[in-house]
Write a protein that holds these residues in place. Structure first.
Motif, PDB file in Angstrom:
ATOM      1  N   MET A   1       0.849  -1.189   0.000  1.00  0.00           N
ATOM      2  CA  MET A   1       0.000   0.000   0.000  1.00  0.00           C
ATOM      3  C   MET A   1       0.879   1.230   0.000  1.00  0.00           C
ATOM      4  SD  MET A   1      -3.058   0.949   2.659  1.00  0.00           S
ATOM      5  CE  MET A   1      -4.100   2.383   2.393  1.00  0.00           C
ATOM      6  N   SER A   2       0.543   2.198  -0.823  1.00  0.00           N
ATOM      7  CA  SER A   2       1.366   3.404  -0.926  1.00  0.00           C
ATOM      8  C   SER A   2       0.880   4.440   0.069  1.00  0.00           C
ATOM      9  CB  SER A   2       1.290   3.954  -2.350  1.00  0.00           C
ATOM     10  OG  SER A   2       1.983   5.167  -2.441  1.00  0.00           O
ATOM     11  N   HIS A   3       1.783   4.918   0.904  1.00  0.00           N
ATOM     12  CA  HIS A   3       1.472   5.955   1.882  1.00  0.00           C
ATOM     13  C   HIS A   3       2.523   7.041   1.779  1.00  0.00           C
ATOM     14  CE1 HIS A   3      -1.564   3.405   3.782  1.00  0.00           C
ATOM     15  NE2 HIS A   3      -0.693   2.428   3.750  1.00  0.00           N
ATOM     16  N   ALA A   4       2.087   8.277   1.669  1.00  0.00           N
ATOM     17  CA  ALA A   4       3.031   9.387   1.591  1.00  0.00           C
ATOM     18  C   ALA A   4       3.746   9.543   2.919  1.00  0.00           C
ATOM     19  CB  ALA A   4       2.299  10.676   1.236  1.00  0.00           C
ATOM     20  N   THR A   5       5.060   9.788   2.865  1.00  0.00           N
ATOM     21  CA  THR A   5       5.824   9.991   4.086  1.00  0.00           C
ATOM     22  C   THR A   5       5.802  11.451   4.497  1.00  0.00           C
ATOM     23  OG1 THR A   5       8.015   9.941   5.088  1.00  0.00           O
ATOM     24  CG2 THR A   5       7.931  10.104   2.707  1.00  0.00           C
ATOM     25  N   PRO A   6       5.577  11.765   5.788  1.00  0.00           N
ATOM     26  CA  PRO A   6       5.610  13.148   6.243  1.00  0.00           C
ATOM     27  C   PRO A   6       7.029  13.622   6.503  1.00  0.00           C
ATOM     28  CG  PRO A   6       5.070  11.726   8.086  1.00  0.00           C
ATOM     29  CD  PRO A   6       5.214  10.836   6.868  1.00  0.00           C
ATOM     30  N   PHE A   7       7.999  12.739   6.417  1.00  0.00           N
ATOM     31  CA  PHE A   7       9.376  13.089   6.711  1.00  0.00           C
ATOM     32  C   PHE A   7      10.102  13.483   5.430  1.00  0.00           C
ATOM     33  CE2 PHE A   7       8.194  10.326  10.174  1.00  0.00           C
ATOM     34  CZ  PHE A   7       8.744  10.949  11.275  1.00  0.00           C
ATOM     35  N   HIS A 203       5.155   4.946   9.396  1.00  0.00           N
ATOM     36  CA  HIS A 203       5.575   4.538   8.058  1.00  0.00           C
ATOM     37  C   HIS A 203       6.677   5.464   7.537  1.00  0.00           C
ATOM     38  CE1 HIS A 203       4.908   2.876   3.973  1.00  0.00           C
ATOM     39  NE2 HIS A 203       5.085   4.118   3.557  1.00  0.00           N
ATOM     40  N   GLY A 204       6.495   6.753   7.759  1.00  0.00           N
ATOM     41  CA  GLY A 204       7.492   7.723   7.311  1.00  0.00           C
ATOM     42  C   GLY A 204       8.807   7.594   8.037  1.00  0.00           C
ATOM     43  N   SER A 205       8.760   7.252   9.314  1.00  0.00           N
ATOM     44  CA  SER A 205      10.005   7.110  10.080  1.00  0.00           C
ATOM     45  C   SER A 205      10.822   5.930   9.581  1.00  0.00           C
ATOM     46  CB  SER A 205       9.698   6.946  11.583  1.00  0.00           C
ATOM     47  OG  SER A 205       9.229   5.650  11.890  1.00  0.00           O
ATOM     48  N   ALA A 223      -2.480  -2.524   9.527  1.00  0.00           N
ATOM     49  CA  ALA A 223      -1.458  -3.451   9.041  1.00  0.00           C
ATOM     50  C   ALA A 223      -1.017  -3.114   7.624  1.00  0.00           C
ATOM     51  CB  ALA A 223      -1.981  -4.881   9.098  1.00  0.00           C
ATOM     52  N   SER A 224      -1.888  -2.476   6.838  1.00  0.00           N
ATOM     53  CA  SER A 224      -1.554  -2.169   5.441  1.00  0.00           C
ATOM     54  C   SER A 224      -0.460  -1.104   5.334  1.00  0.00           C
ATOM     55  CB  SER A 224      -2.807  -1.698   4.686  1.00  0.00           C
ATOM     56  OG  SER A 224      -3.196  -0.392   5.090  1.00  0.00           O
ATOM     57  N   TYR A 225      -0.143  -0.421   6.418  1.00  0.00           N
ATOM     58  CA  TYR A 225       0.947   0.550   6.421  1.00  0.00           C
ATOM     59  C   TYR A 225       2.304  -0.133   6.556  1.00  0.00           C
ATOM     60  CZ  TYR A 225      -2.202   4.575   6.914  1.00  0.00           C
ATOM     61  OH  TYR A 225      -3.153   5.535   6.698  1.00  0.00           O
ATOM     62  N   ALA A 226       2.302  -1.405   6.913  1.00  0.00           N
ATOM     63  CA  ALA A 226       3.554  -2.126   7.159  1.00  0.00           C
ATOM     64  C   ALA A 226       4.152  -2.662   5.864  1.00  0.00           C
ATOM     65  CB  ALA A 226       3.306  -3.275   8.133  1.00  0.00           C
ATOM     66  N   ASP A 227       5.431  -3.033   5.934  1.00  0.00           N
ATOM     67  CA  ASP A 227       6.100  -3.684   4.802  1.00  0.00           C
ATOM     68  C   ASP A 227       5.722  -5.160   4.725  1.00  0.00           C
ATOM     69  OD1 ASP A 227       7.755  -1.414   3.946  1.00  0.00           O
ATOM     70  OD2 ASP A 227       8.771  -1.705   5.857  1.00  0.00           O
ATOM     71  N   LEU A 241       2.770 -12.061   5.003  1.00  0.00           N
ATOM     72  CA  LEU A 241       2.296 -11.344   3.829  1.00  0.00           C
ATOM     73  C   LEU A 241       3.193 -10.139   3.601  1.00  0.00           C
ATOM     74  CD1 LEU A 241      -0.024 -11.169   1.711  1.00  0.00           C
ATOM     75  CD2 LEU A 241      -1.270  -9.751   3.368  1.00  0.00           C
ATOM     76  N   ARG A 242       3.715 -10.008   2.389  1.00  0.00           N
ATOM     77  CA  ARG A 242       4.564  -8.877   2.023  1.00  0.00           C
ATOM     78  C   ARG A 242       3.745  -7.842   1.256  1.00  0.00           C
ATOM     79  NH1 ARG A 242       9.853  -7.997   3.924  1.00  0.00           N
ATOM     80  NH2 ARG A 242      10.547  -9.984   4.785  1.00  0.00           N
ATOM     81  N   GLU A 243       4.135  -6.560   1.406  1.00  0.00           N
ATOM     82  CA  GLU A 243       3.445  -5.453   0.742  1.00  0.00           C
ATOM     83  C   GLU A 243       1.934  -5.607   0.890  1.00  0.00           C
ATOM     84  OE1 GLU A 243       4.847  -5.054  -3.247  1.00  0.00           O
ATOM     85  OE2 GLU A 243       6.948  -4.857  -2.643  1.00  0.00           O
ATOM     86  N   PRO A 244       1.444  -5.635   2.109  1.00  0.00           N
ATOM     87  CA  PRO A 244       0.036  -5.951   2.347  1.00  0.00           C
ATOM     88  C   PRO A 244      -0.903  -4.822   1.941  1.00  0.00           C
ATOM     89  CG  PRO A 244       1.078  -5.250   4.374  1.00  0.00           C
ATOM     90  CD  PRO A 244       2.178  -5.351   3.359  1.00  0.00           C
TER      91      PRO A 244
END
Length: 263
Positions: A1-7, A203-205, A223-227, A241-244
């Protein structure tokens, strides 16, 4: 799942991945004896790699929180091995274990665990203050700014919203640059918007700061924020599960529930 990083991502921060931040080998945790004996963990072997975000999921009683507590040195093991980096936790005395948890591990809990008489800034720097260490001011400023806490540092927890309190807890976990962060249902007391913000920060950290995060959750969206997601059932790892995505995680969980009803 693609999440924009705030960092802000800096290429210089990205070291080669692959080294292991924490490891369990044949880890078992047993409570009670005889008829009351319960094996919360049954010969679990797992690695958590640096700069990776891992979610741990499973039904209630599957052993997911026990695994995290044993890995973090918050609970003893019955047999097997747990390591943070190259350090075998069972080899440490109480004082050494306390120092390792303080210096190498960050914790984020569902309950924010902030001291009500301290300001947000004092809560953030408390572990370092206890250790007699000065915070890296530039690093602290980056965390505080990223988490949107710059205007809240003088406030006490009672003056902050639930989401702001949890952000203070995240800042406290990140402030000492730990080797690994363990998060136990960190969004459990947050509304959906605050929860999404917190997960975005974690996720960004991982992406921008090379942080290692291990999170126990029951929420497929979290969980979808995880690798990767590892699934426990009856004290054993039963799937990974990878790239959940949230849908893929929910599908796996439904399968485990169906097996439980038919077994």
């Amino acid at each position: 799942m693609s999440h924009a990083t705030p960092f802000p991502v800096s290429p210089a921060l990205h070291a080669p991945h692959g080294s292991v931040a924490a490891r369990a080998t044949d880890l078992s945790k047993v409570y009670g004896q005889g008829e009351t004996r319960v094996a919360a963990l049954d010969s679990v072997s797992v690695e958590f790699r640096r700069a990776e975000f891992t979610a741990i999921m499973g039904p209630s009683g599957s052993g997911k929180s026990t695994l995290m507590h044993c890995m973090a040195g918050l609970d003893s093991v019955s047999s097997g091995s747990t390591r943070i980096g190259d350090v075998e936790l069972a080899s440490l005395g109480d004082r050494q274990l306390t120092r390792l948890r303080r210096d190498k591990v960050g914790f984020i809990f569902q309950a924010f665990n902030l001291l009500p008489t301290l300001t947000a800034l004092e809560n953030i720097t408390l572990p370092m203050d206890i250790a007699g260490r000065k915070a890296d001011r530039a690093w602290l400023d980056q965390i505080v700014t990223t988490l949107g806490l710059s205007g809240r540092l003088a406030h006490r927890p009672s003056q902050l919203s639930g989401g702001q309190q949890q952000r203070v807890a995240v800042a406290r976990a990140l402030a000492s640059r730990p080797e690994i962060i363990f998060a136990d249902e960190p969004t459990g007391n947050l509304d959906s918007r605050s929860g999404a913000e917190l997960l975005g920060f974690l996720h960004g950290s991982v992406r921008a700061l090379e942080q290692t995060v291990v999170m126990v959750t029951h929420d497929p969206v979290a969980a979808s924020y995880a690798d990767r997601v590892i699934f426990l059932a009856d004290g054993r790892i039963v799937d990974e599960l990878r790239e959940p995505t949230a849908d893929a995680v929910l599908d796996r969980m439904k399968r485990f529930d169906a097996k439980g009803r038919t077994s």
